[in-house]
Structure formats: structure tokens, C-alpha cells
Design a protein around this motif. Sequence first.
Motif, PDB file in Angstrom:
ATOM      1  N   MET A  69       0.822  -1.202   0.000  1.00 59.36           N
ATOM      2  CA  MET A  69       0.000   0.000   0.000  1.00 59.36           C
ATOM      3  C   MET A  69       0.863   1.262   0.000  1.00 59.36           C
ATOM      4  SD  MET A  69      -2.626   1.366   2.854  1.00 59.36           S
ATOM      5  CE  MET A  69      -1.197   2.005   3.729  1.00 59.36           C
ATOM      6  N   LEU A  70       1.872   1.311   0.880  1.00 56.30           N
ATOM      7  CA  LEU A  70       2.727   2.493   0.954  1.00 56.30           C
ATOM      8  C   LEU A  70       3.590   2.652  -0.294  1.00 56.30           C
ATOM      9  CD1 LEU A  70       3.931   2.594   4.681  1.00 56.30           C
ATOM     10  CD2 LEU A  70       2.189   3.998   3.554  1.00 56.30           C
ATOM     11  N   THR A  71       3.977   1.543  -0.912  1.00 62.89           N
ATOM     12  CA  THR A  71       4.747   1.622  -2.158  1.00 62.89           C
ATOM     13  C   THR A  71       3.914   2.275  -3.252  1.00 62.89           C
ATOM     14  OG1 THR A  71       6.115  -0.319  -1.647  1.00 62.89           O
ATOM     15  CG2 THR A  71       5.897   0.291  -3.965  1.00 62.89           C
ATOM     16  N   MET A  72       2.672   1.824  -3.396  1.00 65.81           N
ATOM     17  CA  MET A  72       1.794   2.414  -4.408  1.00 65.81           C
ATOM     18  C   MET A  72       1.534   3.886  -4.108  1.00 65.81           C
ATOM     19  SD  MET A  72      -2.002   1.173  -5.689  1.00 65.81           S
ATOM     20  CE  MET A  72      -1.312  -0.332  -6.378  1.00 65.81           C
ATOM     21  N   ALA A  73       1.319   4.195  -2.838  1.00 62.57           N
ATOM     22  CA  ALA A  73       1.063   5.577  -2.444  1.00 62.57           C
ATOM     23  C   ALA A  73       2.274   6.455  -2.714  1.00 62.57           C
ATOM     24  CB  ALA A  73       0.696   5.631  -0.964  1.00 62.57           C
ATOM     25  N   SER A  74       3.459   5.952  -2.391  1.00 56.92           N
ATOM     26  CA  SER A  74       4.678   6.749  -2.554  1.00 56.92           C
ATOM     27  C   SER A  74       5.002   6.995  -4.023  1.00 56.92           C
ATOM     28  CB  SER A  74       5.860   6.068  -1.862  1.00 56.92           C
ATOM     29  OG  SER A  74       6.213   4.860  -2.508  1.00 56.92           O
ATOM     30  N   ARG A  75       4.755   6.004  -4.872  1.00 59.03           N
ATOM     31  CA  ARG A  75       5.030   6.182  -6.305  1.00 59.03           C
ATOM     32  C   ARG A  75       4.099   7.226  -6.911  1.00 59.03           C
ATOM     33  NH1 ARG A  75       6.088  -0.160  -8.158  1.00 59.03           N
ATOM     34  NH2 ARG A  75       8.146  -0.330  -7.162  1.00 59.03           N
ATOM     35  N   ALA A  76       2.838   7.187  -6.511  1.00 56.63           N
ATOM     36  CA  ALA A  76       1.899   8.189  -7.003  1.00 56.63           C
ATOM     37  C   ALA A  76       2.276   9.575  -6.486  1.00 56.63           C
ATOM     38  CB  ALA A  76       0.481   7.829  -6.562  1.00 56.63           C
ATOM     39  N   ALA A  77       2.684   9.618  -5.225  1.00 59.73           N
ATOM     40  CA  ALA A  77       3.103  10.891  -4.637  1.00 59.73           C
ATOM     41  C   ALA A  77       4.331  11.436  -5.347  1.00 59.73           C
ATOM     42  CB  ALA A  77       3.393  10.714  -3.151  1.00 59.73           C
ATOM     43  N   MET A  78       5.270  10.550  -5.674  1.00 57.73           N
ATOM     44  CA  MET A  78       6.498  10.977  -6.334  1.00 57.73           C
ATOM     45  C   MET A  78       6.197  11.552  -7.713  1.00 57.73           C
ATOM     46  SD  MET A  78       9.815  10.302  -5.162  1.00 57.73           S
ATOM     47  CE  MET A  78       9.949   8.602  -4.680  1.00 57.73           C
ATOM     48  N   GLU A  79       5.331  10.897  -8.462  1.00 57.63           N
ATOM     49  CA  GLU A  79       4.999  11.357  -9.807  1.00 57.63           C
ATOM     50  C   GLU A  79       4.291  12.708  -9.773  1.00 57.63           C
ATOM     51  OE1 GLU A  79       5.947  10.186 -12.562  1.00 57.63           O
ATOM     52  OE2 GLU A  79       6.289   8.030 -12.383  1.00 57.63           O
ATOM     53  N   SER A  80       3.556  12.971  -8.693  1.00 57.43           N
ATOM     54  CA  SER A  80       2.790  14.214  -8.594  1.00 57.43           C
ATOM     55  C   SER A  80       3.358  15.164  -7.554  1.00 57.43           C
ATOM     56  CB  SER A  80       1.325  13.894  -8.246  1.00 57.43           C
ATOM     57  OG  SER A  80       0.732  13.060  -9.206  1.00 57.43           O
ATOM     58  N   ALA A  81       4.559  14.894  -7.079  1.00 60.61           N
ATOM     59  CA  ALA A  81       5.143  15.678  -5.986  1.00 60.61           C
ATOM     60  C   ALA A  81       5.228  17.155  -6.347  1.00 60.61           C
ATOM     61  CB  ALA A  81       6.526  15.138  -5.644  1.00 60.61           C
ATOM     62  N   ARG A  82       4.973  18.000  -5.348  1.00 61.29           N
ATOM     63  CA  ARG A  82       5.054  19.448  -5.522  1.00 61.29           C
ATOM     64  C   ARG A  82       6.150  20.005  -4.613  1.00 61.29           C
ATOM     65  NH1 ARG A  82       0.353  21.685  -7.821  1.00 61.29           N
ATOM     66  NH2 ARG A  82      -0.817  20.028  -8.839  1.00 61.29           N
ATOM     67  N   GLY A  83       7.097  20.706  -5.205  1.00 60.04           N
ATOM     68  CA  GLY A  83       8.112  21.413  -4.432  1.00 60.04           C
ATOM     69  C   GLY A  83       9.054  20.523  -3.626  1.00 60.04           C
ATOM     70  N   ASN A  84       9.936  21.188  -2.873  1.00 57.85           N
ATOM     71  CA  ASN A  84      10.870  20.461  -2.010  1.00 57.85           C
ATOM     72  C   ASN A  84      10.139  19.580  -1.011  1.00 57.85           C
ATOM     73  OD1 ASN A  84      12.448  22.868  -2.994  1.00 57.85           O
ATOM     74  ND2 ASN A  84      14.038  21.935  -1.731  1.00 57.85           N
ATOM     75  N   SER A  85       9.188  20.189  -0.310  1.00 62.44           N
ATOM     76  CA  SER A  85       8.526  19.489   0.780  1.00 62.44           C
ATOM     77  C   SER A  85       7.719  18.297   0.286  1.00 62.44           C
ATOM     78  CB  SER A  85       7.627  20.454   1.556  1.00 62.44           C
ATOM     79  OG  SER A  85       6.697  21.088   0.689  1.00 62.44           O
ATOM     80  N   SER A 306      14.848  11.374 -21.796  1.00 59.55           N
ATOM     81  CA  SER A 306      13.636  12.054 -22.264  1.00 59.55           C
ATOM     82  C   SER A 306      12.697  12.287 -21.079  1.00 59.55           C
ATOM     83  CB  SER A 306      12.926  11.208 -23.325  1.00 59.55           C
ATOM     84  OG  SER A 306      13.788  10.965 -24.422  1.00 59.55           O
ATOM     85  N   PRO A 307      12.650  13.509 -20.561  1.00 61.50           N
ATOM     86  CA  PRO A 307      11.826  13.785 -19.379  1.00 61.50           C
ATOM     87  C   PRO A 307      10.332  13.841 -19.698  1.00 61.50           C
ATOM     88  CG  PRO A 307      12.807  15.816 -20.187  1.00 61.50           C
ATOM     89  CD  PRO A 307      13.386  14.704 -21.022  1.00 61.50           C
ATOM     90  N   VAL A 308       9.528  13.449 -18.726  1.00 53.91           N
ATOM     91  CA  VAL A 308       8.076  13.593 -18.820  1.00 53.91           C
ATOM     92  C   VAL A 308       7.601  14.262 -17.522  1.00 53.91           C
ATOM     93  CG1 VAL A 308       7.761  11.614 -20.339  1.00 53.91           C
ATOM     94  CG2 VAL A 308       7.689  11.281 -17.863  1.00 53.91           C
ATOM     95  N   ASN A 309       6.330  14.610 -17.480  1.00 51.85           N
ATOM     96  CA  ASN A 309       5.773  15.277 -16.292  1.00 51.85           C
ATOM     97  C   ASN A 309       6.603  16.501 -15.903  1.00 51.85           C
ATOM     98  OD1 ASN A 309       3.918  13.195 -16.233  1.00 51.85           O
ATOM     99  ND2 ASN A 309       4.926  12.101 -14.564  1.00 51.85           N
TER     100      ASN A 309
END
Length: 320
Positions: A69-85, A306-309
Motif C-alpha cells: 500500500m505504501l509503495t503504491m502511495a509513494s510512487r503516485a506521490a512521487m509522480e505528482s510531488a510538488r516542491g521540495n517538501s 527524455s523527461p516527462v511530467n
Amino acid sequence: MNVKIHANSQAMAKWLERVVKSLGNHSDRLNAINIFPVADGDTGSNLYLTARAAHDAISKLETDSIGEMLTMASRAAMESARGNSGTLLAVFLAGMAEPLCGVERLTAPLLATALERGKVRAWSALSEPVAGTMLSVMEVAANVARRTHRASSLEPASKAALTEILEAICVAAEDAVVATESELGVLHEAQIVDAGAVGMLIILDELRGALQGHVIDPDEYAQFHGYDIQDPHIHQGVSNGSGVEVMCTINLDALGAATLRGQLDALGDSVIMSPVNPTNEGYRWRVHVHVPVAEDALNAIRGVGSPVNVSITDLCTHDG
């Protein structure tokens, strides 16, 4: 000792749900005191949006594995992460997930190990980590969890032992937030605590609240210097300079990642690079950097892959 506590995957999902709600409620006050590393007044918003992405990813997931569960949550968070924090929160969750793979019930020693891994991942992701920030709260929490577990006379797998650690880390994290004001010169001058550090305390408090089934009193944060001031926002009176924040996701092998980090270190600051998940030829990486000119960073990034997002944000913009 009869302790009311829930420590399965459902409780951890409830934790993320509570974090989203709490960060949403606190985002304006966190934005108001956000002056480091740049006074752009968006730490609260960034933490909230990143946490929401993490929770949304697992809101309908049915699994008994806390690590999954935390792995899936963290990957989604990483892809959509905002800023340093937001990026550091995503990295912290990814680290926590690692020792919890296949784990169906959180225990005191497992929590201590998970906090240690989260701390290590977050500190390692930054090229130049700085104390007096949310990193310090992560470090204090992990260190206190380890010491509390080792010194405890309670059965390690017991609910009482887990409660003991949860209480210890939250008390220590609160002290760490207070200490940020004296650890960073800009915070001492402004007479405020670090916004990201308060956000990290809220996240840890909600972990304790979710597992023990009680509500966190929002007034307990009013003790922090500057936290009760919302209008005008403190960050608006702090000189911010110029520049942009560049973020993207890119597939890189080990050499490519090391090369890019070195180039970004030379071009700007606040460089954060963390692997999201493995690929056939390396890892999918989340990249964050502050630079004077966006194109300089983008040229370096495009030189290795090749960067995305891709997102570019003016650091002079005040979201608070």
C-alpha cells in the motif's frame, strides 16, 4: 496493559486520509511561514497536494500488505510531488515502505525500521541536505524510535510497545520543530519555525492518531512562533531573489543519474533526485532543482534522457 490500537493496512490507509485532511486544514498557516529554502509561500499547498495524490492512489486498493500500500502511495506521490517538501514527503513514504513489504501488522520494531529507512532515503535524495527543516524532524523521529525500542522492557510485538514508540516520536518531533528556529539563521531572524518541519510533525501526529483512534487537537500547534499569524503572510516580507523550480520524471541508469545530479548541482540548488520504481535499464527518477534559468536545467536533463511530467514554477510566485 490493554491498549486500544489498530495497526493493519486499513489503519495505515486511514493515516493517509487523515494526513490529507489535516494538511488541507493547516495549509494556509504553513504557507504563511514558508521562507526556506525560498520564500514562495507554498509548503502547505505542496504537502497537501502530494499527500492527496498518495491517498488517491490507494483509496480503492484492497490489500493486507502495508508495504504494498505504501509503495503504491509513494510512487503516485512521487509522480505528482510538488516542491521540495512534497518531494521529500514522497521519498520518505517510499523509504518507509521498503521494510514493510509483506507486513500485515505494524509493530514497534517495524515502525522503528520504517522510520529509519524513510529518513535515510529523504536525506540521501538531497544533494545538500540542510538541518533545521523537515529532514531534522524525520531524523529525530527515527532516532528516538530506535532508542525507545532498544530500551523498552515491553514485548516488542505488543500494542503497548507500539504505543510507547508513537508517543515518544511525537513528543520528540515537536521538540525538533521548536529547535528549527535556532538551527536556521533565516528562521531565527524571522522568529518562526520551519514550515516543512511543522508539516512533518502533523504527518507523524496523524500516524499516532490513526493507529490509536483519537483526534489531534489543532490548537497544540499554536505554540510555534509565527504559526498563529496568517495575514499578512510572513513570507511576503522576505526577499526571495529570482529563479524557477524545475521538476520532471525521467528513466536513467546509475551512470546517467549520477551524471545528471552532478550537472544540476553545478547549475542550481535544492537538487533532489530519487528513484520511483525500477525499469528494464535502471530506474524511473523524480528530479527537482532550483535554477536561475529553466532552459539550462532542461538542457542538462534532455542530455541524458527524455523527461516527462515536466513542470516549471516561478519561485517569485506567492501562493499563500
